[in-house]
Scaffold this motif. Structure first.
Motif, short mmCIF file in Angstrom:
data_model
loop_
_atom_site.label_atom_id
_atom_site.label_comp_id
_atom_site.label_asym_id
_atom_site.label_seq_id
_atom_site.Cartn_x
_atom_site.Cartn_y
_atom_site.Cartn_z
N LYS A 1 3.81 -1.75 -6.75
CA LYS A 1 3.18 -2.36 -5.58
C LYS A 1 3.48 -3.85 -5.41
N LYS B 1 4.68 1.56 1.55
CA LYS B 1 5.80 2.07 0.75
C LYS B 1 6.51 3.21 1.48
N GLU B 2 5.74 4.07 2.11
CA GLU B 2 6.33 5.16 2.89
C GLU B 2 7.10 4.60 4.09
N THR C 1 0.86 -1.18 0.00
CA THR C 1 0.00 0.00 0.00
C THR C 1 0.90 1.24 0.00
N ASP C 2 0.33 2.39 -0.23
CA ASP C 2 1.11 3.63 -0.18
C ASP C 2 1.71 3.85 1.21
#
Length: 180
Positions: free
Chosen positions: A48, A13-14, A9-10
């Motif tokens: 992703k 990733k962060e 997910t975003d």
């Protein structure tokens, strides 16, 4: 608590982009299981479901040997700061050497670093998070320069000689494919 997801997910990733260390686990069908800590700027998220990591020259080459026998790989990140989390990426990996066309494409995602040995691409089939409540707090002080300085002093020829001496077979006698 823990979750299982089909892809990054975003937020995850962060999370990855804020970590200073990750761990890679591999194994052939028999023999030793290898778990290696990795640092420096050697991790890159393609999308992703695909990630890359740049493998630097080291005293062994277990991961490459295992990939020739069984491409299973797990990459684990864990937070040592205020927000606990353990993140595991499961999947099948491919290994690319300087001689491979894909290596030339993928190396552009990393800073130029003496001693780069292989690039691994993990095709993620499962992302799993867990709480990380048992992981201690630790403070990041900085990167060690030892490997970088050693590699620069060895030079390209010296690195290849080192590979010949130390990186052609695994602890279990498996070929690593470094000079295939």
């Amino acid at each position: 608590m823990g979750k299982q997801l089909p892809q990054l997910t975003d937020n995850l990733k962060e999370f990855i982009s804020n970590q200073k260390i990750f761990f890679v686990g591999t194994a052939a069908e028999t023999g030793r299981v290898n778990v290696s800590p990795k640092g420096m700027a050697t991790f890159y998220i393609l999308n992703k479901q695909e990630v890359l990591w740049l493998n630097m020259t080291g005293s062994g080459n277990e991961t490459a040997a295992h990939m020739l026998k069984d491409p299973r790989m797990t990459i684990m990140f864990c937070s040592f700061d205020k927000n606990p989390l353990i993140l595991r990426l499961y999947g099948k990996a491919e290994v690319f050497h300087e001689r491979d066309e894909a290596f030339g494409e993928y190396i552009t995602h990393f800073e130029e670093t003496a001693g780069a040995r292989q690039i691994f691409k993990l095709n993620i089939d499962l992302v799993q998070t867990s709480c990380g409540f048992g992981v201690p707090f630790m403070e990041y002080i900085g990167e060690r320069e030892t490997l970088k300085v050693w590699s620069e002093q060895k030079g390209e020829r010296g690195i290849k000689e080192y590979w010949t001496e130390k990186n052609q077979t695994s602890l279990d006698g498996l070929e690593t494919g470094i000079f295939k």
